[in-house]
Scaffold this active site. Structure first.
Site, PDB file in Angstrom:
ATOM      1  N   CYS A 124     -64.220 -63.260  -3.361  1.00 35.36           N
ATOM      2  CA  CYS A 124     -65.003 -64.501  -3.458  1.00 35.36           C
ATOM      3  C   CYS A 124     -65.322 -64.890  -4.902  1.00 35.36           C
ATOM      4  O   CYS A 124     -65.719 -66.021  -5.168  1.00 35.36           O
ATOM      5  CB  CYS A 124     -66.289 -64.381  -2.653  1.00 35.36           C
ATOM      6  N   HIS A 264     -71.472 -69.374  -5.147  1.00 34.72           N
ATOM      7  CA  HIS A 264     -70.596 -69.017  -4.031  1.00 34.72           C
ATOM      8  C   HIS A 264     -71.360 -69.267  -2.728  1.00 34.72           C
ATOM      9  O   HIS A 264     -72.533 -68.923  -2.606  1.00 34.72           O
ATOM     10  CB  HIS A 264     -70.170 -67.556  -4.148  1.00 34.72           C
ATOM     11  N   ASN A 294     -68.316 -69.484   4.701  1.00 36.76           N
ATOM     12  CA  ASN A 294     -67.844 -68.801   3.492  1.00 36.76           C
ATOM     13  C   ASN A 294     -66.325 -68.935   3.413  1.00 36.76           C
ATOM     14  O   ASN A 294     -65.612 -68.427   4.269  1.00 36.76           O
ATOM     15  CB  ASN A 294     -68.274 -67.329   3.591  1.00 36.76           C
TER      16      ASN A 294
HETATM   17  O1  UT7 Z   1     -68.537 -63.414   0.233  1.00 38.93           O
HETATM   18  C1  UT7 Z   1     -69.112 -62.197   0.601  1.00 38.93           C
HETATM   19  C2  UT7 Z   1     -69.034 -62.097   2.084  1.00 38.93           C
HETATM   20  N1  UT7 Z   1     -70.100 -61.487   2.764  1.00 38.93           N
HETATM   21  C3  UT7 Z   1     -71.393 -61.853   2.718  1.00 38.93           C
HETATM   22  O2  UT7 Z   1     -71.834 -62.656   1.957  1.00 38.93           O
HETATM   23  C4  UT7 Z   1     -72.274 -61.200   3.722  1.00 38.93           C
HETATM   24  C5  UT7 Z   1     -73.609 -60.782   3.168  1.00 38.93           C
HETATM   25  N2  UT7 Z   1     -74.473 -60.396   4.280  1.00 38.93           N
HETATM   26  C6  UT7 Z   1     -75.119 -61.312   5.031  1.00 38.93           C
HETATM   27  O3  UT7 Z   1     -75.016 -62.494   4.787  1.00 38.93           O
HETATM   28  C7  UT7 Z   1     -75.988 -60.815   6.144  1.00 38.93           C
HETATM   29  O4  UT7 Z   1     -76.140 -59.405   6.041  1.00 38.93           O
HETATM   30  C8  UT7 Z   1     -75.436 -61.160   7.556  1.00 38.93           C
HETATM   31  C9  UT7 Z   1     -75.588 -62.658   7.794  1.00 38.93           C
HETATM   32  C10 UT7 Z   1     -73.981 -60.757   7.669  1.00 38.93           C
HETATM   33  C11 UT7 Z   1     -76.238 -60.441   8.630  1.00 38.93           C
HETATM   34  O5  UT7 Z   1     -77.619 -60.759   8.519  1.00 38.93           O
HETATM   35  P1  UT7 Z   1     -78.702 -59.593   8.534  1.00 38.93           P
HETATM   36  O6  UT7 Z   1     -80.028 -60.244   8.466  1.00 38.93           O
HETATM   37  O7  UT7 Z   1     -78.357 -58.635   7.431  1.00 38.93           O
HETATM   38  O8  UT7 Z   1     -78.483 -58.970   9.976  1.00 38.93           O
HETATM   39  P2  UT7 Z   1     -78.039 -57.487  10.361  1.00 38.93           P
HETATM   40  O9  UT7 Z   1     -76.650 -57.217   9.966  1.00 38.93           O
HETATM   41  O10 UT7 Z   1     -79.104 -56.536   9.909  1.00 38.93           O
HETATM   42  O11 UT7 Z   1     -78.100 -57.590  11.918  1.00 38.93           O
HETATM   43  C12 UT7 Z   1     -79.323 -57.809  12.581  1.00 38.93           C
HETATM   44  C13 UT7 Z   1     -79.041 -57.849  14.065  1.00 38.93           C
HETATM   45  C14 UT7 Z   1     -78.212 -56.660  14.564  1.00 38.93           C
HETATM   46  O12 UT7 Z   1     -78.717 -56.301  15.825  1.00 38.93           O
HETATM   47  P3  UT7 Z   1     -79.662 -55.021  15.995  1.00 38.93           P
HETATM   48  O13 UT7 Z   1     -78.857 -53.873  15.489  1.00 38.93           O
HETATM   49  O14 UT7 Z   1     -80.859 -55.326  15.164  1.00 38.93           O
HETATM   50  O15 UT7 Z   1     -79.914 -55.018  17.463  1.00 38.93           O
HETATM   51  C15 UT7 Z   1     -76.836 -57.219  14.698  1.00 38.93           C
HETATM   52  O16 UT7 Z   1     -76.068 -56.552  15.675  1.00 38.93           O
HETATM   53  O17 UT7 Z   1     -78.267 -59.008  14.392  1.00 38.93           O
HETATM   54  C16 UT7 Z   1     -77.116 -58.631  15.147  1.00 38.93           C
HETATM   55  N3  UT7 Z   1     -76.039 -59.567  14.852  1.00 38.93           N
HETATM   56  C17 UT7 Z   1     -75.888 -60.717  15.510  1.00 38.93           C
HETATM   57  N4  UT7 Z   1     -76.585 -61.285  16.502  1.00 38.93           N
HETATM   58  C18 UT7 Z   1     -76.172 -62.491  16.918  1.00 38.93           C
HETATM   59  C19 UT7 Z   1     -75.065 -59.447  13.918  1.00 38.93           C
HETATM   60  N5  UT7 Z   1     -74.270 -60.539  13.954  1.00 38.93           N
HETATM   61  C20 UT7 Z   1     -74.769 -61.335  14.924  1.00 38.93           C
HETATM   62  C21 UT7 Z   1     -74.389 -62.591  15.419  1.00 38.93           C
HETATM   63  N6  UT7 Z   1     -75.120 -63.129  16.409  1.00 38.93           N
HETATM   64  N7  UT7 Z   1     -73.333 -63.277  14.925  1.00 38.93           N
END
Ligand code: UT7
Length: 337
Positions: A124, A264, A294
């Site tokens: 990215c 980004h 993204n």
């Molecule tokens: O260019 C670089 C590319 N990558 C990035 O920029 C990603 C950087 N990271 C992020 O933007 C965030 O970490 C995410 C948006 C990917 C995730 O947000 P988060 O607040 O860090 O959530 P998390 O990964 O801690 O997940 C929280 C909960 C989990 O459930 P449990 O374990 O708490 O029960 C996940 O399983 O949300 C769940 N979850 C979802 N629920 C509904 C993960 N993805 C989804 C989804 N819909 N799409």
């Protein structure tokens, strides 16, 4: 993090952006569409990321098709014929094929017969890495006119059953043309850096020499993006802030002097934390991730073109670009428009 800097206040000729272009596919995939594909919700995606929809390329189209379209628009914007291009630099993690380079396919599609072509991979951060690489060639006089492209067909490498990643990404391409302009100050300075110790937290493991395309590797879905979201998020917050502050220091520009931050487009929360750290309002940050998600190396390039075309940039404005990505990599530049 110790960013390696390229020279601000350089005695070498500057490089200005003299034209921009972008392309996004017509097909829109909304959060409501994704609700029908995986266990997710518009509410979750919107509050955690700010993304509402993303664009998806036709299966028959490759990254170079989008890159070529964005390039044609950038050439038109600059008032240049493709024959004037000396170098095409394409930043992408979704090349048409491992070789030849996607830049070579773009060359063929736009008819830039006189250009040297190469791809550049910094995920990215790729567009900013490519912009700085182009600047070096312009500064040394090696090449006069450089086409820098950021293009991705991420829909071809997303696991559409993995809700952790499939809601985040989209397809797009952006392009910019660089030349020395006697009166333009152009790119004032850049910092960029990488930390390969964390290469595995955001990667596409399959299809290369480590995990070639075999039925087993495809069955294990190694041909799709793997990401540890939380770790990537933490890195992104720190890397974006540090890179932005470092390039401001290097160029002697204050955050108040920046007319527009073009970050980004990964997650609205990451952009908000950057704006907070810099003490600039979100209204001074360009945001289009709600429309496109993204788009990796295309993200900053598309945002730049949209900002320029929508009248958000005036001659003399100072722009701060900031990106982070797989590698892990980061980069930031200050540019006088
Ligand atoms: O260019 C670089 C590319 N990558 C990035 O920029 C990603 C950087 N990271 C992020 O933007 C965030 O970490 C995410 C948006 C990917 C995730 O947000 P988060 O607040 O860090 O959530 P998390 O990964 O801690 O997940 C929280 C909960 C989990 O459930 P449990 O374990 O708490 O029960 C996940 O399983 O949300 C769940 N979850 C979802 N629920 C509904 C993960 N993805 C989804 C989804 N819909 N799409």
């Amino acid at each position: 993090m110790t960013p390696h800097s390229s020279h601000a206040n350089s005695p070498l000729p500057s490089a200005s952006i003299i034209g921009t272009g972008s392309f996004v596919p017509k097909k829109v995939l909304t959060n409501a569409d994704l609700e029908r594909m995986v266990d997710t919700s518009d509410e979750w995606i919107t509050t955690r990321t700010g993304i509402k929809e993303r664009r998806i390329a036709l299966p028959t189209k490759a990254t170079s098709d989008m890159g070529a379209e964005a390039s044609k628009r950038a050439l038109q914007d600059a008032g240049l014929d493709a024959s004037r291009i000396d170098l095409i630099l394409c930043a992408t993690v979704t090349p048409d094929m491992p070789f030849p380079s996607t830049a070579c396919f773009i060359q063929k599609k736009i008819g830039a017969t006189g250009a040297a072509c190469l791809d550049l991979g910094a995920a990215c951060s790729g567009f900013l890495y490519a912009l700085e690489t182009a600047r070096q060639f312009v500064a040394t006089g090696t090449f006069k006119t450089i086409l820098v492209v950021g293009a991705e067909k991420l829909s071809s490498v997303v696991d559409w059953t993995d809700r952790n990643t499939c809601v985040l990404f989209g397809d797009a391409a952006g392009a910019a043309i660089l030349q020395h302009r006697a009166k333009g100050r152009g790119i004032l300075g850049t910092v960029m850096g990488s930390d390969g110790r964390h290469a595995d937290i955001l990667c596409l493991p399959g299809g290369g020499s480590k995990h070639p395309i075999t039925p087993e590797n495809v069955k294990d879905k190694l041909n799709t993006i793997k990401m540890s979201g939380k770790e990537t998020y933490k890195f992104a917050i720190t890397a974006m802030q540090n890179a932005a502050l470092a390039v401001l220091k290097k160029t002697g520009v204050s955050a108040e002097q920046i007319s527009l931050v073009i970050p980004h487009q990964a997650n609205l929360r990451i952009v908000e934390s950057l704006a907070d750290k810099l003490g600039v309002g979100l209204d001074r940050c360009y945001v289009n991730l709600d429309k496109y998600g993204n788009t990796s190396a295309a993200s900053v390039a598309v945002a730049l073109d949209e900002a320029a075309k929508s009248g958000r940039l005036k001659r003399g404005d100072l722009i701060l670009f900031v990106a982070f990505g797989g590698g892990l990599t980061w980069a930031a530049s200050v540019l006088e428009w």
